[in-house]
Design a protein around this motif. Structure first.
Motif, short mmCIF file in Angstrom:
data_model
loop_
_atom_site.label_atom_id
_atom_site.label_comp_id
_atom_site.label_asym_id
_atom_site.label_seq_id
_atom_site.Cartn_x
_atom_site.Cartn_y
_atom_site.Cartn_z
N THR A 106 0.83 -1.20 0.00
CA THR A 106 0.00 0.00 0.00
C THR A 106 0.86 1.25 0.00
OG1 THR A 106 -1.77 -1.14 1.18
CG2 THR A 106 -1.79 1.25 1.25
N ALA A 107 1.92 1.24 0.83
CA ALA A 107 2.81 2.40 0.90
C ALA A 107 3.53 2.62 -0.43
CB ALA A 107 3.82 2.21 2.03
N ARG B 132 2.48 1.79 -3.42
CA ARG B 132 1.50 2.33 -4.38
C ARG B 132 1.27 3.82 -4.14
NH1 ARG B 132 -2.54 -2.79 -3.99
NH2 ARG B 132 -1.81 -3.94 -5.82
N SER B 133 1.14 4.19 -2.89
CA SER B 133 0.92 5.61 -2.57
C SER B 133 2.09 6.46 -3.04
CB SER B 133 0.72 5.77 -1.06
OG SER B 133 -0.45 5.11 -0.62
N TRP C 42 1.90 6.84 -6.82
CA TRP C 42 0.86 7.81 -7.18
C TRP C 42 1.33 9.24 -6.91
CZ3 TRP C 42 -3.43 4.76 -4.13
CH2 TRP C 42 -3.74 3.59 -4.85
N ARG C 43 2.26 9.40 -6.00
CA ARG C 43 2.80 10.72 -5.68
C ARG C 43 3.93 11.10 -6.65
NH1 ARG C 43 1.81 13.21 -0.94
NH2 ARG C 43 1.16 11.23 0.00
N GLU D 100 3.01 -0.02 -11.38
CA GLU D 100 2.20 -0.62 -10.32
C GLU D 100 2.05 -2.13 -10.48
OE1 GLU D 100 -1.41 1.36 -9.00
OE2 GLU D 100 -0.86 3.08 -10.25
N ASN E 10 0.86 15.48 4.59
CA ASN E 10 0.41 14.83 3.36
C ASN E 10 -0.05 15.87 2.34
OD1 ASN E 10 -0.36 12.95 1.50
ND2 ASN E 10 -2.12 12.18 2.64
#
Length: 261
Positions: free
Chosen positions: A73-74, A76-77, A80-81, A107, A228
């Protein structure tokens, strides 16, 4: 939606159970601070978790509720950033050989790269970022506080606002401030160029630096997103200062001339 439907949706999102049942049987090892501090096991934080409100007899929660995300999850985040990621050893911060070739925005390959509880690395060159590592040092010798040093630098430049950019809190109490730079930026990694307690990780001319990314665990303690917001451009005064320091170092330590064959 029924409780069973909610659980099915969470499972489909690749989340897993954390913690223990009321009878003592364990689910997956939990890396969530709620459980680490005993709050969930004692039943004192059920109000923070939808799973606990629905089934208070079960002293567990889904990892979708965890402040510390899973590595996948981290990763992927981070992608996306706009940050290129690569795997670090589980619980570690030193990459294995070949990590630069693994740095990716794809991804589709992330599930394979981040299996087995690996940590998340951020490649500065592939990501086109310069990161200020504001360290806190309380060991032998002088006490260094990178945040205080940066604050003094801001004051010296007549700036009142703290840089508003994506920020990660480190287990030692420090901060990683991420800044976007042009693709041709050659600012390298250094220590002390902006003052004591501030390390710089940058694209460099050939190799490039790296950071331990948010969602990683080192010594059982997490790297967490502190602020964030999008990654902001590197302020001009910081870029100028780092380039001047690099030029000074090259002048003080010139590279030996290679003989012409």
């Amino acid at each position: 939606m029924s409780a069973r439907d909610v659980q099915a949706v969470i499972k489909a999102s690749e989340s897993v159970r954390h913690g223990t049942t009321v009878l003592g049987g364990s689910f997956t090892g939990c890396t969530c601070p709620k459980t680490r501090c005993g709050g969930v096991a004692a039943g004192t934080e059920r109000g923070d978790c939808p799973e606990h409100r629905r089934a208070p007899a079960q002293l567990w929660h889904w990892d979708a509720e965890c402040p510390v995300p899973t590595a996948l999850t981290a990763a992927r985040s981070a992608v996306w950033r706009g940050l290129a990621v690569f795997p670090l050893p589980a619980g570690g911060r030193v990459p294995e050989p070949g990590w630069k070739q693994l740095a990716t925005f794809d991804e589709d390959v992330l599930p394979e790269l981040f299996d087995g509880g690996r940590n998340v690395g951020i490649a500065c060159r592939a990501s086109a970022v310069v990161v200020l590592d504001l360290d806190v040092h309380h060991g032998d010798g002088p006490v260094h506080n990178g945040a205080a040093t940066l604050r003094a630098q801001l004051d010296a430049h007549g700036l009142t606002d703290w840089p508003d950019t994506f920020t990660v809190a480190t287990p030692s109490g420090g901060l990683h401030l991420y800044f976007r730079v042009p693709a041709d930026c050659t600012i390298g990694s250094s220590s002390g160029a902006l003052g004591p307690g501030i390390d710089v990780r940058g694209p460099g001319r050939r190799r490039g630096g790296y950071l331990v990314g948010p969602g990683s665990l080192v010594g059982g303690l997490p790297y967490l997103v502190e602020h964030n917001v999008p990654v902001a451009p590197l302020p001009g005064w910081i870029a100028d200062r780092l380039r001047a320091e690099e030029a000074r170092r090259r002048t003080s330590h010139p590279q030996p001339q290679r003989a012409t064959p």
